[in-house]
Enzyme design. Structure first.
Site, short mmCIF file in Angstrom:
data_model
loop_
_atom_site.label_atom_id
_atom_site.label_comp_id
_atom_site.label_asym_id
_atom_site.label_seq_id
_atom_site.Cartn_x
_atom_site.Cartn_y
_atom_site.Cartn_z
N THR A 215 38.76 39.41 47.54
CA THR A 215 39.58 38.66 47.05
C THR A 215 40.37 38.37 47.28
O THR A 215 41.15 39.11 48.07
CB THR A 215 39.70 39.45 45.53
OG1 THR A 215 38.22 39.78 45.37
CG2 THR A 215 40.45 38.74 44.46
N ARG A 243 27.22 35.25 38.52
CA ARG A 243 27.72 36.62 37.95
C ARG A 243 29.79 36.05 38.42
O ARG A 243 29.47 35.56 38.88
CB ARG A 243 27.39 36.97 39.08
CG ARG A 243 27.65 38.84 39.30
CD ARG A 243 29.24 38.72 40.09
NE ARG A 243 29.82 40.14 40.56
CZ ARG A 243 31.32 40.51 40.90
NH1 ARG A 243 31.32 39.37 41.63
NH2 ARG A 243 31.38 40.97 41.14
N GLY A 245 32.98 38.24 38.55
CA GLY A 245 33.57 39.58 38.26
C GLY A 245 34.98 39.67 37.70
O GLY A 245 35.19 38.89 36.25
N ASP A 246 36.05 40.54 38.33
CA ASP A 246 36.74 40.85 37.80
C ASP A 246 37.75 39.99 37.78
O ASP A 246 38.84 40.12 36.81
CB ASP A 246 38.16 42.32 38.05
CG ASP A 246 37.72 41.91 39.55
OD1 ASP A 246 37.16 41.53 40.42
OD2 ASP A 246 38.59 42.41 39.28
N THR A 266 41.13 44.32 43.36
CA THR A 266 40.43 43.41 44.53
C THR A 266 39.26 44.85 44.63
O THR A 266 39.84 46.02 45.16
CB THR A 266 41.13 43.29 45.54
OG1 THR A 266 39.84 43.34 46.76
CG2 THR A 266 42.17 44.18 46.33
N GLY A 267 38.17 44.29 44.32
CA GLY A 267 36.81 45.93 44.70
C GLY A 267 36.03 45.05 43.89
O GLY A 267 35.38 44.51 43.57
N GLY A 269 34.28 44.03 41.74
CA GLY A 269 34.86 43.66 40.11
C GLY A 269 33.99 44.11 38.81
O GLY A 269 34.34 44.40 37.85
#
Length: 349
Positions: A215, A243, A245-246, A266-267, A269
């Protein structure tokens, strides 16, 4: 005695107050930096042994290029929102990072991009999810925030809005990079081999545990004391079923509040969504009086880690303190303060 006792009592009280003032009154907050800027290019299993000198230099050069764009805006009295947007453009336009041009591929061999932005002065926010033809998703997220009554738009509807707003549209082929496409093929082959080996259902997805997550993000504090945070991503390699994510979720991937801090995540999500990582850091500062460093450490190293999530955050507080916190082997990151001091790093210290 009656005439002197009150005076002696007052004198004793004053002396006691002076002696204890420094330890009982809260220390006045100081502005560490009049303005500040931090960026990230993703966190994950980033090890020096797997990095060639040429590739390491390329990452560092691009990170420095990006952060200097935002710094110049802030130095000249510009707004934090402009600094964040323009800084992220540099990262979105580079094939090195999983955002914009460098977005990873879905299971269907397409690219689906997400982004969000939030301003701390008014807690306004905008985000987009699952867009396939927007060159710079962070700009569209800003348009959603400023020119619509909504916070999040997705898919085809977001693209329709983008055309109405004059946001640059590109052919989806623009996002093709051979490196990302080859990564998808390797992931698919690995998944097939593992499925054939143990006979598990199609819902089994080893990629969640084995893939690196990428990200890009930026947080800025301008001279007016306004904080802006932004995040942009191509998501997860081999992701299915649209899908999300965050990164486009306010409070998970992005959060900003002038009273506390701005955060970009970042990671992995799914865990950042469940833990509401970005907002939780702000909340710990607001409700418990923790410093930015203390709050970030508590959320990333304790709460997120106990859940099983991996990744990290970048953040700036209202006084210009800058923090990087992650529980992975590395995170592409850079910071720049009001003095013009640049710090670019990749690996865990």
């Amino acid at each position: 005695m009656k005439t002197y006792f009150p005076s002696l009592f007052v004198l004793a009280f004053v002396l006691f107050s002076c002696a204890t003032k420094s330890t009982t009154e809260p220390v006045k907050e100081q502005n560490i930096n009049k303005f500040a800027l931090v960026i990230h290019g993703g966190a994950g299993t980033i090890l020096k042994k797997n990095m060639t000198p040429e590739k390491e230099a390329a990452y560092k050069q691009k990170l420095e290029e990006a952060i200097k764009v935002g710094y110049n805006i802030l130095k000249n009295g510009g707004k934090s929102i402009d600094a964040v947007e323009q800084t992220i453009h540099v990262l979105e336009n580079s094939p090195l990072f999983n955002a914009g041009k460098g977005a990873v591929f879905t299971h269907e061999e397409t690219n689906e991009l997400d982004a969000s932005i939030m301003t701390g002065s008014d807690l306004n926010a905008g985000s987009v999810a699952g867009v396939t033809d927007i060159k710079n998703p962070i700009t569209l997220a800003r348009k959603v925030m400023e020119n619509s009554e909504h916070v999040m738009l997705s898919g085809k509807g977001a693209s329709v809005f983008a055309k109405e707003q004059g946001v640059e549209i590109v052919d989806p082929k623009y996002f093709f990079t051979e490196n990302r496409f080859n990564s998808l093929q390797r992931v698919k082959e690995k998944m097939k081999a593992e499925l054939d080996h143990d006979g598990k259902s199609a819902f089994y997805d080893p990629i969640i545990k084995d893939s690196k997550f990428g990200t890009v993000g930026c947080v800025a504090l301008d001279k007016d004391g306004n904080i802006t945070a932004g995040t942009s991503t191509g998501g997860m390699t081999n992701k299915r079923w649209n899908r999300i994510g965050d990164a486009p979720i306010i409070g998970s991937g992005t959060y900003a509040n002038n009273a506390t801090c701005g955060v970009s995540s970042t990671g992995w999500g799914e865990y950042f969504i469940r833990a509401q990582v970005a907002h939780d850091i702000s909340a710990l500062m607001d409700y418990k009086g923790l410093s930015l460093k203390e709050a970030a450490r508590e959320v990333i190293q304790n709460k997120l880690t106990k859940l099983g999530g991996t990744g990290g955050i970048i953040a700036v507080d209202k006084n210009g303190n800058m923090v990087f916190e992650f529980n992975t082997a590395g995170m592409y990151r850079a910071s720049m303060n009001a003095k013009g001091e640049v710090d670019v790093k990749i690996y865990k210290d």
